[in-house]
Design a protein around this motif. Structure first.
Motif, PDB file in Angstrom:
ATOM      1  N   PRO A  35       1.971   0.974   8.519  1.00  0.00           N
ATOM      2  CA  PRO A  35       1.695  -0.406   8.123  1.00  0.00           C
ATOM      3  C   PRO A  35       0.714  -1.049   9.096  1.00  0.00           C
ATOM      4  O   PRO A  35       0.632  -0.646  10.258  1.00  0.00           O
ATOM      5  N   PRO A  36      -0.029  -2.029   8.638  1.00  0.00           N
ATOM      6  CA  PRO A  36      -0.935  -2.719   9.560  1.00  0.00           C
ATOM      7  C   PRO A  36      -0.119  -3.428  10.630  1.00  0.00           C
ATOM      8  O   PRO A  36       0.889  -4.069  10.325  1.00  0.00           O
ATOM      9  N   PRO A  45       1.932 -11.347  13.375  1.00  0.00           N
ATOM     10  CA  PRO A  45       2.560 -11.439  12.051  1.00  0.00           C
ATOM     11  C   PRO A  45       2.656 -10.075  11.344  1.00  0.00           C
ATOM     12  O   PRO A  45       3.654  -9.794  10.680  1.00  0.00           O
ATOM     13  N   GLU A  46       1.634  -9.229  11.479  1.00  0.00           N
ATOM     14  CA  GLU A  46       1.700  -7.893  10.865  1.00  0.00           C
ATOM     15  C   GLU A  46       2.782  -7.043  11.513  1.00  0.00           C
ATOM     16  O   GLU A  46       3.494  -6.307  10.824  1.00  0.00           O
ATOM     17  N   ARG A  71       5.487  -8.174  12.973  1.00  0.00           N
ATOM     18  CA  ARG A  71       6.762  -8.728  12.502  1.00  0.00           C
ATOM     19  C   ARG A  71       7.085  -8.203  11.099  1.00  0.00           C
ATOM     20  O   ARG A  71       8.217  -7.818  10.815  1.00  0.00           O
ATOM     21  N   ALA A  72       6.092  -8.200  10.223  1.00  0.00           N
ATOM     22  CA  ALA A  72       6.301  -7.720   8.849  1.00  0.00           C
ATOM     23  C   ALA A  72       6.655  -6.233   8.841  1.00  0.00           C
ATOM     24  O   ALA A  72       7.522  -5.804   8.072  1.00  0.00           O
ATOM     25  N   ALA A  73       6.002  -5.439   9.685  1.00  0.00           N
ATOM     26  CA  ALA A  73       6.302  -4.008   9.755  1.00  0.00           C
ATOM     27  C   ALA A  73       7.723  -3.786  10.253  1.00  0.00           C
ATOM     28  O   ALA A  73       8.454  -2.938   9.715  1.00  0.00           O
ATOM     29  N   LEU A  74       8.137  -4.537  11.258  1.00  0.00           N
ATOM     30  CA  LEU A  74       9.509  -4.425  11.755  1.00  0.00           C
ATOM     31  C   LEU A  74      10.511  -4.827  10.676  1.00  0.00           C
ATOM     32  O   LEU A  74      11.504  -4.134  10.447  1.00  0.00           O
ATOM     33  N   ALA A  75      10.248  -5.926   9.989  1.00  0.00           N
ATOM     34  CA  ALA A  75      11.149  -6.385   8.929  1.00  0.00           C
ATOM     35  C   ALA A  75      11.201  -5.381   7.783  1.00  0.00           C
ATOM     36  O   ALA A  75      12.253  -5.178   7.174  1.00  0.00           O
ATOM     37  N   GLY A  76      10.081  -4.723   7.508  1.00  0.00           N
ATOM     38  CA  GLY A  76      10.019  -3.760   6.410  1.00  0.00           C
ATOM     39  C   GLY A  76      10.871  -2.528   6.619  1.00  0.00           C
ATOM     40  O   GLY A  76      11.192  -1.819   5.663  1.00  0.00           O
ATOM     41  N   GLU A 107      14.979  -4.313  14.433  1.00  0.00           N
ATOM     42  CA  GLU A 107      14.636  -4.697  15.801  1.00  0.00           C
ATOM     43  C   GLU A 107      13.798  -5.969  15.852  1.00  0.00           C
ATOM     44  O   GLU A 107      13.262  -6.314  16.898  1.00  0.00           O
ATOM     45  N   LEU A 108      13.665  -6.666  14.722  1.00  0.00           N
ATOM     46  CA  LEU A 108      12.854  -7.877  14.695  1.00  0.00           C
ATOM     47  C   LEU A 108      13.438  -8.962  15.602  1.00  0.00           C
ATOM     48  O   LEU A 108      12.701  -9.612  16.343  1.00  0.00           O
ATOM     49  N   GLU A 109      14.753  -9.135  15.565  1.00  0.00           N
ATOM     50  CA  GLU A 109      15.364 -10.153  16.418  1.00  0.00           C
ATOM     51  C   GLU A 109      15.166  -9.815  17.890  1.00  0.00           C
ATOM     52  O   GLU A 109      14.888 -10.702  18.702  1.00  0.00           O
ATOM     53  N   SER A 110      15.298  -8.540  18.245  1.00  0.00           N
ATOM     54  CA  SER A 110      15.078  -8.120  19.638  1.00  0.00           C
ATOM     55  C   SER A 110      13.633  -8.372  20.046  1.00  0.00           C
ATOM     56  O   SER A 110      13.359  -8.839  21.159  1.00  0.00           O
ATOM     57  N   PHE A 111      12.705  -8.049  19.143  1.00  0.00           N
ATOM     58  CA  PHE A 111      11.287  -8.282  19.422  1.00  0.00           C
ATOM     59  C   PHE A 111      11.036  -9.760  19.679  1.00  0.00           C
ATOM     60  O   PHE A 111      10.378 -10.137  20.661  1.00  0.00           O
TER      61      PHE A 111
END
Length: 96
Positions: free
Chosen positions: A14-15, A20-21, A23-28, A37-41
């Motif tokens: 993913p980009p 923001p990209e 974050r989107a990759a982590l959420a995906g 791991e989005l919350e940790s990030f």
């Protein structure tokens, strides 16, 4: 928006060139059943000095890429019957 094929032979990358990209990759990752791991990030990002943000982003990029290799995705999307067959084959191989 088109869906990314699960078994394409090429790793899904993913980009992740902007925050923001990333974050989107982590959420995906949640769509694959992987902890995002989005919350940790976000928590680490809030406490990271600006001169260390690149290191933090690189670490989380590596997490996404390591969990989206064709092998990882295949293992995560394998049916229980396929998983049982792999396990039986590996047990048989160790018994030789």
């Amino acid at each position: 928006m088109t869906a990314q094929p699960v078994h394409s032979g090429e790793p899904y990358q993913p980009p992740m060139n902007t925050l923001p990209e990333l974050r989107a990759a982590l959420a995906g990752l949640s769509s694959l059943g992987i902890p995002t791991e989005l919350e940790s990030f976000e928590a680490e990002l809030a406490d990271t000095p600006l001169d260390q943000v690149k290191e933090l982003a690189d670490r989380y990029r590596a997490y996404v890429l390591g969990n989206t290799t064709p092998e990882a995705v295949a293992a995560l999307t394998m049916s229980s019957a396929e998983s049982a067959a792999v396990l039986r084959r590996k047990i048989a191989e160790t018994g030789r």
